[in-house]
Every structure is written in C-alpha cells, then in structure tokens.
Design a protein around this motif. Structure first.
Motif, PDB file in Angstrom:
ATOM      1  N   ALA A  15       0.857  -1.170   0.000  1.00 48.95           N
ATOM      2  CA  ALA A  15       0.000   0.000   0.000  1.00 48.95           C
ATOM      3  C   ALA A  15       0.888   1.214   0.000  1.00 48.95           C
ATOM      4  CB  ALA A  15      -0.880  -0.015   1.234  1.00 48.95           C
ATOM      5  N   GLY A  16       0.589   2.200  -0.794  1.00 51.35           N
ATOM      6  CA  GLY A  16       1.503   3.308  -1.005  1.00 51.35           C
ATOM      7  C   GLY A  16       1.185   4.557  -0.239  1.00 51.35           C
ATOM      8  N   PRO A  17       2.192   5.423  -0.114  1.00 53.06           N
ATOM      9  CA  PRO A  17       2.020   6.703   0.552  1.00 53.06           C
ATOM     10  C   PRO A  17       1.330   7.689  -0.375  1.00 53.06           C
ATOM     11  CG  PRO A  17       4.243   6.457  -0.197  1.00 53.06           C
ATOM     12  CD  PRO A  17       3.521   5.176  -0.520  1.00 53.06           C
ATOM     13  N   ALA A  18       1.245   8.927   0.056  1.00 53.11           N
ATOM     14  CA  ALA A  18       0.668   9.976  -0.780  1.00 53.11           C
ATOM     15  C   ALA A  18       1.415  10.023  -2.094  1.00 53.11           C
ATOM     16  CB  ALA A  18       0.778  11.305  -0.044  1.00 53.11           C
ATOM     17  N   ALA A  19       0.757  10.535  -3.118  1.00 54.99           N
ATOM     18  CA  ALA A  19       1.335  10.540  -4.462  1.00 54.99           C
ATOM     19  C   ALA A  19       2.739  11.112  -4.476  1.00 54.99           C
ATOM     20  CB  ALA A  19       0.425  11.304  -5.409  1.00 54.99           C
ATOM     21  N   ALA A  20       3.013  12.134  -3.667  1.00 53.10           N
ATOM     22  CA  ALA A  20       4.336  12.748  -3.651  1.00 53.10           C
ATOM     23  C   ALA A  20       5.386  11.793  -3.114  1.00 53.10           C
ATOM     24  CB  ALA A  20       4.315  14.015  -2.815  1.00 53.10           C
ATOM     25  N   GLU A  21       4.972  10.790  -2.374  1.00 54.34           N
ATOM     26  CA  GLU A  21       5.901   9.850  -1.762  1.00 54.34           C
ATOM     27  C   GLU A  21       5.686   8.432  -2.282  1.00 54.34           C
ATOM     28  OE1 GLU A  21       5.536  10.119   2.449  1.00 54.34           O
ATOM     29  OE2 GLU A  21       5.462  12.286   2.416  1.00 54.34           O
ATOM     30  N   SER A  22       5.133   8.307  -3.466  1.00 50.74           N
ATOM     31  CA  SER A  22       4.812   6.997  -4.013  1.00 50.74           C
ATOM     32  C   SER A  22       6.059   6.147  -4.226  1.00 50.74           C
ATOM     33  CB  SER A  22       4.081   7.166  -5.341  1.00 50.74           C
ATOM     34  OG  SER A  22       3.853   5.925  -5.932  1.00 50.74           O
ATOM     35  N   LEU A  23       5.890   4.841  -4.073  1.00 52.26           N
ATOM     36  CA  LEU A  23       6.976   3.906  -4.359  1.00 52.26           C
ATOM     37  C   LEU A  23       7.065   3.559  -5.833  1.00 52.26           C
ATOM     38  CD1 LEU A  23       6.887   1.222  -1.498  1.00 52.26           C
ATOM     39  CD2 LEU A  23       8.624   2.947  -1.918  1.00 52.26           C
ATOM     40  N   ASP A  24       6.176   4.109  -6.652  1.00 56.84           N
ATOM     41  CA  ASP A  24       6.194   3.787  -8.079  1.00 56.84           C
ATOM     42  C   ASP A  24       7.596   3.907  -8.658  1.00 56.84           C
ATOM     43  OD1 ASP A  24       3.503   3.344  -8.103  1.00 56.84           O
ATOM     44  OD2 ASP A  24       2.989   5.099  -9.287  1.00 56.84           O
ATOM     45  N   GLY A  25       7.962   2.912  -9.475  1.00 56.72           N
ATOM     46  CA  GLY A  25       9.241   2.964 -10.168  1.00 56.72           C
ATOM     47  C   GLY A  25      10.160   1.821  -9.783  1.00 56.72           C
ATOM     48  N   CYS A  53      -1.618   1.691  -2.069  1.00 60.26           N
ATOM     49  CA  CYS A  53      -1.391   0.327  -2.543  1.00 60.26           C
ATOM     50  C   CYS A  53      -0.365   0.334  -3.666  1.00 60.26           C
ATOM     51  CB  CYS A  53      -2.705  -0.247  -3.064  1.00 60.26           C
ATOM     52  SG  CYS A  53      -2.585  -1.929  -3.721  1.00 60.26           S
ATOM     53  N   VAL A  54       0.607  -0.560  -3.593  1.00 60.70           N
ATOM     54  CA  VAL A  54       1.556  -0.763  -4.686  1.00 60.70           C
ATOM     55  C   VAL A  54       1.735  -2.254  -4.914  1.00 60.70           C
ATOM     56  CG1 VAL A  54       2.813   1.419  -4.439  1.00 60.70           C
ATOM     57  CG2 VAL A  54       3.597  -0.614  -3.216  1.00 60.70           C
ATOM     58  N   GLN A  55       2.028  -2.599  -6.149  1.00 59.22           N
ATOM     59  CA  GLN A  55       2.290  -3.990  -6.552  1.00 59.22           C
ATOM     60  C   GLN A  55       3.761  -4.081  -6.929  1.00 59.22           C
ATOM     61  OE1 GLN A  55      -0.082  -6.619  -6.985  1.00 59.22           O
ATOM     62  NE2 GLN A  55       1.620  -7.957  -7.455  1.00 59.22           N
TER      63      GLN A  55
END
Length: 107
Positions: A15-25, A53-55
């Motif tokens: 599960a991910g943080p706010a968009a500014a702190e996303s784990l995307d990438g 949320c992140v996968q």
C-alpha cells in the motif's frame, strides 16, 4: 533458505504513501543483514494499484498496503515491511532470521 529464495517467497501486496511519496518505479534492494550475504542486490519494481497500494512486479512479491508510515504485505506465511521514509525493509519468515534490506531509487 537462500536470500534469493527469501526475496522470491516474499510475494506481497504494497500500500503506497501519498502521491508525492509513491513507491512507483524501479529500486535496487541491497541486503543489509540477516541470513543473506550482505551487499547482495536485486531489482524491485513497484506499480500503483490505487491509493495506499503498490504492486511489486519484477519478482512477483505481490501487493503492499500503507499502514501509517510502513508498507506491509504478507505471503506464504512471510511478512514484508518497508519504512516509507527511509526505505529500510525486512522480510520475516517463520523459522528464519529476518532478512533486512535497503531500497534505493534507480536512475
């Protein structure tokens, strides 16, 4: 169990943080302690699956949910946690010492 096996067994949902702190990438995961050889590296790729949320898609570690400041997931009896601020994480499986790692944003 080998480090690679522990990292592979950890099929978790994030599960991910706010968009500014996303784990995307893409990230490089470096073993910092536990049963694996310190310094061993692996690639982790995260894709958003919704708010908090992140996968993890590079090794099928699954989904993680953001709980407070910690990404948490569970698979095959193992728990994966990643601190959203420091990107320090651990994979804990019953009967084994936890594997500690540090994620670093790639590129």
């Amino acid at each position: 169990m080998t480090t690679a096996a522990l990292l592979t067994v950890a099929s978790f949902g994030l599960a991910g943080p706010a968009a500014a702190e996303s784990l995307d990438g893409a990230y490089t995961g470096t073993v910092t302690g536990g049963p694996g050889p310190v310094g061993e590296r692996s690639t982790w790729v995260f894709t958003s699956c919704g708010p908090g949320c992140v996968q993890e898609t590079s090794s099928n570690r699954g989904m993680l949910q953001l709980q407070g400041n910690t990404w948490t997931g569970m698979s095959d009896g193992c728990t994966l946690t990643i601190d959203n601020g420091s990107l320090v994480g651990a994979i804990a499986c019953p009967g084994y010492a936890p594997l500690q790692f540090q994620l670093t944003k790639a590129g």
